[in-house]
Write a protein that holds these residues in place. Structure first.
Motif, mmCIF file in Angstrom:
data_model
loop_
_atom_site.group_PDB
_atom_site.id
_atom_site.type_symbol
_atom_site.label_atom_id
_atom_site.label_comp_id
_atom_site.label_asym_id
_atom_site.label_seq_id
_atom_site.Cartn_x
_atom_site.Cartn_y
_atom_site.Cartn_z
ATOM 1 N N LYS A 70 0.825 -1.206 0.000
ATOM 2 C CA LYS A 70 0.000 0.000 0.000
ATOM 3 C C LYS A 70 0.857 1.252 0.000
ATOM 4 O O LYS A 70 0.556 2.228 -0.710
ATOM 5 C CB LYS A 70 -0.924 -0.037 1.221
ATOM 6 N N ASP A 71 1.955 1.242 0.801
ATOM 7 C CA ASP A 71 2.842 2.404 0.833
ATOM 8 C C ASP A 71 3.585 2.593 -0.477
ATOM 9 O O ASP A 71 3.905 3.728 -0.874
ATOM 10 C CB ASP A 71 3.853 2.246 1.977
ATOM 11 N N GLN A 94 2.240 4.242 -4.913
ATOM 12 C CA GLN A 94 2.463 5.449 -5.704
ATOM 13 C C GLN A 94 3.953 5.726 -5.946
ATOM 14 O O GLN A 94 4.290 6.779 -6.486
ATOM 15 C CB GLN A 94 1.841 6.660 -4.973
ATOM 16 N N ILE A 95 4.824 4.809 -5.554
ATOM 17 C CA ILE A 95 6.263 5.023 -5.718
ATOM 18 C C ILE A 95 6.664 4.657 -7.141
ATOM 19 O O ILE A 95 6.427 3.527 -7.595
ATOM 20 C CB ILE A 95 7.067 4.175 -4.705
ATOM 21 N N PRO A 96 7.275 5.581 -7.914
ATOM 22 C CA PRO A 96 7.604 5.292 -9.319
ATOM 23 C C PRO A 96 8.893 4.501 -9.504
ATOM 24 O O PRO A 96 9.172 4.056 -10.624
ATOM 25 C CB PRO A 96 7.740 6.697 -9.921
ATOM 26 N N THR A 99 8.608 11.245 1.485
ATOM 27 C CA THR A 99 7.470 10.339 1.649
ATOM 28 C C THR A 99 6.182 10.997 1.156
ATOM 29 O O THR A 99 5.369 10.370 0.461
ATOM 30 C CB THR A 99 7.342 9.934 3.123
ATOM 31 N N ALA A 100 6.010 12.271 1.529
ATOM 32 C CA ALA A 100 4.797 12.979 1.098
ATOM 33 C C ALA A 100 4.758 13.175 -0.411
ATOM 34 O O ALA A 100 3.682 13.155 -1.018
ATOM 35 C CB ALA A 100 4.716 14.324 1.810
ATOM 36 N N SER A 159 9.053 5.240 0.057
ATOM 37 C CA SER A 159 8.023 4.725 0.943
ATOM 38 C C SER A 159 8.456 4.854 2.392
ATOM 39 O O SER A 159 9.640 4.971 2.705
ATOM 40 C CB SER A 159 7.723 3.259 0.614
ATOM 41 N N SER A 160 7.479 4.790 3.286
ATOM 42 C CA SER A 160 7.774 4.902 4.716
ATOM 43 C C SER A 160 8.640 3.756 5.227
ATOM 44 O O SER A 160 9.563 3.977 6.018
ATOM 45 C CB SER A 160 6.462 4.970 5.506
ATOM 46 N N PRO A 161 8.416 2.492 4.812
ATOM 47 C CA PRO A 161 9.303 1.420 5.276
ATOM 48 C C PRO A 161 10.757 1.633 4.862
ATOM 49 O O PRO A 161 11.666 1.320 5.639
ATOM 50 C CB PRO A 161 8.716 0.160 4.623
ATOM 51 N N MET A 162 10.990 2.200 3.675
ATOM 52 C CA MET A 162 12.371 2.436 3.244
ATOM 53 C C MET A 162 13.020 3.509 4.105
ATOM 54 O O MET A 162 14.208 3.403 4.457
ATOM 55 C CB MET A 162 12.401 2.851 1.771
ATOM 56 N N VAL A 163 12.277 4.533 4.471
ATOM 57 C CA VAL A 163 12.817 5.566 5.349
ATOM 58 C C VAL A 163 13.217 4.961 6.688
ATOM 59 O O VAL A 163 14.269 5.270 7.248
ATOM 60 C CB VAL A 163 11.796 6.702 5.542
ATOM 61 N N MET A 164 12.380 4.056 7.211
ATOM 62 C CA MET A 164 12.679 3.430 8.489
ATOM 63 C C MET A 164 13.911 2.522 8.384
ATOM 64 O O MET A 164 14.759 2.503 9.278
ATOM 65 C CB MET A 164 11.469 2.623 8.965
ATOM 66 N N VAL A 165 14.034 1.774 7.295
ATOM 67 C CA VAL A 165 15.189 0.894 7.107
ATOM 68 C C VAL A 165 16.478 1.708 7.035
ATOM 69 O O VAL A 165 17.488 1.368 7.663
ATOM 70 C CB VAL A 165 15.008 0.039 5.836
ATOM 71 N N VAL A 166 16.454 2.787 6.291
ATOM 72 C CA VAL A 166 17.649 3.621 6.162
ATOM 73 C C VAL A 166 17.980 4.284 7.500
ATOM 74 O O VAL A 166 19.156 4.402 7.876
ATOM 75 C CB VAL A 166 17.446 4.686 5.062
#
Length: 522
Positions: free
Chosen positions: A343-344, A347-349, A394-395, A400-407
């Motif tokens: 879901k996150d 919209q990620i291209p 993210t906005a 995506s939000s999970p990638m931000v958290m992983v980094v």
């Protein structure tokens, strides 16, 4: 003909516009001739002082020093005043009489022009006398130096708060305060044709291997450069594999770390003009050990060390594992979590690999920006910048939000590395492993790990295998690797550093600490 070929074509006594070659000639009995040679060498040097005076109202002399490097108050009080007021002198015994009249502890004779250059460049004034082919060097150096402070890059909660500074003799004195035994030896060398940087090779006689001491000395002697401005010059020149991303020489600003390495049988290299000290040899396990491991209780240190190992693998493989699983192995992700991630990412291209690269490069740029900015704003800019950019990306639908958290977790994990050079290596190797994971999935991650382990197995640090601590399955080698054993268990030195497995403590192996029969501590 390039500059390096031309600079040694000069005559001994003249300048030709490029580089002055220090003349290897003896001092003349003609004082004016000596002054002429020295003034031609120090042409356009306003800080070099030639103070001509008369000794005992009968003998011409000149005092030569560099303003700012020598103690002018001591020169006036203990050199010029007693010499000018001296009575009638005998020319034959003039030098010996002067040594007695000058109230300076370090007085020695010099005989060549090159000796004059070396002495005054280190802050020692020189006296040249008419009708004498030798001069007198006075130990009166004085220059501004930084006070002893806590190293900012190696701060600890518990432990000494003092660190090395840029002055070589202050650093050697800090080591002498830690190890007061005469077995601590310090060999002095001079490296750099123009800077003539003083370098000290420190080791414990009877503990360090003679072959190791000789190898370190030989590698330093082979360095042929115009100047050594920092210990990093030497580190790059003497390490076994200069193209490896892993550091093969330990660096520290802490005297306690250097002293403990000396007691283990390693060699410490101190360089004038920098607080960064080199320690050789080193192993991979040593790069993940912090000074504070030995100041806390052994179970706390062991827990923190295991935490450090876990986050080492997270810092190295975190983004790569996420990219591999998300791209090729979705079946490994729980269904609920997979639906949330999908879901996150709706919209990620970009694919996961490109997304990870964008975030990792941005994070590295913010980290470097925080280092280069002034301390007052550096930390705030890096933290606020990461939050703002992560939220904005993210906005905007770029990541995506999970990638931000992983980094973010990966960045925090890299901060747990006790050695800055180790953290740099992990940051560099993270990117090729990410590429392999994006191309081959977990197979690419395993190939990357295999290549790194194979490379580590081939590395040597002054003849010591980089994985020596873990490759040889001996119990005594694991007392300070996976765990930090109690001090009464770590009673032998590392066999691959020292000449023999000498006892570190007076306590016998296996004896537990506690009061002796006499009621005193054992």
């Amino acid at each position: 003909m390039n500059f390096s070929d031309r600079r040694y074509k000069f005559s001994s006594h003249q300048m030709n516009g490029l580089l002055y070659k220090v003349p290897e000639i003896s001092l003349s009995q003609n004082l004016n001739e000596n002054i002429e040679i020295l003034k031609s060498a120090y042409n356009d040097c306003s800080d070099v002082v030639f103070r001509e005076f008369i000794i005992g109202s009968q003998t011409n002399a000149v005092l030569l020093y560099i303003d700012g490097l020598s103690n002018t108050e001591e020169i006036d009080q203990h050199v010029l005043t007693p010499l000018i007021r001296m009575k009638c002198l005998s020319q034959e015994a003039l030098i010996e009489i002067m040594k007695k009249e000058i109230t300076v502890s370090d007085v020695k004779e010099i005989y060549t022009i090159s000796d004059v250059f070396k002495q005054i460049s280190t802050g020692n004034p020189i006296i040249l006398i008419e009708k004498h082919s030798n001069g007198i060097s006075l130990g009166l150096p004085m220059w501004e130096k930084r006070g002893i402070e806590e190293p900012s890059a190696e701060s600890v909660v518990r432990g000494p708060r003092e660190g090395f500074v840029e002055t070589l003799r202050v650093n050697t004195s800090l080591l002498r305060r830690k190890i007061r035994h005469p077995s601590l030896k310090m060999k002095q060398m001079v490296i750099g044709r123009l800077t003539e940087t003083q370098v000290i090779v420190a080791y414990m006689e009877g503990i360090a291997e003679n072959t190791l001491i000789q190898e370190v000395t030989n590698r330093l002697k082979r360095i042929d450069m115009d100047g050594i401005l920092e210990s990093g010059y030497i580190e790059e020149m003497i390490q076994d594999s200069p193209y490896s991303p892993f550091p093969q020489i330990l660096t520290t600003e802490r005297p306690d770390v250097a002293a403990s390495s000396l007691l283990e049988g390693r060699v410490v290299i101190l360089v004038d003009g920098t607080p960064i000290t080199l320690i050789a040899p080193c192993t991979f396990a040593g790069m993940l050990q912090a000074p504070e491991d030995y100041y806390n209780s052994f179970y706390i240190s062991t827990f923190i060390r295991w935490l450090r190992y876990v986050f080492f693998f997270i810092a190295l493989l975190g983004p790569s594992a996420y990219v591999a699983v998300l791209t090729y192995h979705q079946e490994m992700i729980p269904t609920t979590l997979l639906l949330t991630i999908a879901k996150d990412r709706e919209q990620i291209p970009f694919p996961a690999l490109i997304e990870a690269f964008i975030m990792e490069i941005t994070f590295e740029a913010l980290r470097e920006a925080g280092v280069r900015l002034p301390k007052q704003v550096g930390a705030a800019v890096s933290i606020v910048g990461a939050l703002v950019i992560g939220q904005a990306a993210t906005a905007a639908g770029l990541v995506s939000s999970p990638m931000v958290m992983v980094v973010a977790i990966t960045g925090v994990a890299s901060f747990l590395m006790p050695r800055y050079a180790t953290g740099i290596s992990i940051r560099l190797l993270r990117f090729p492993i990410m590429i392999l994971s994006g191309m081959l999935g977990l197979l690419g991650v395993m190939l990357g790990i295999t290549a790194i382990v194979a490379h580590l197995c081939s590395l040597r640090s002054f003849g010591v295998p980089y994985l020596n601590s873990t490759a040889t399955f001996k119990i005594q080698n694991f007392k300070d690797v996976l765990i930090r054993a109690p001090w009464w268990v770590m009673n032998t030195r590392p066999e691959f550093y020292s000449t023999e497995e000498g006892t570190l403590r007076r306590q016998t192996p296996g004896q537990k600490p506690g009061p002796s029969k006499g009621g005193e501590e054992g």
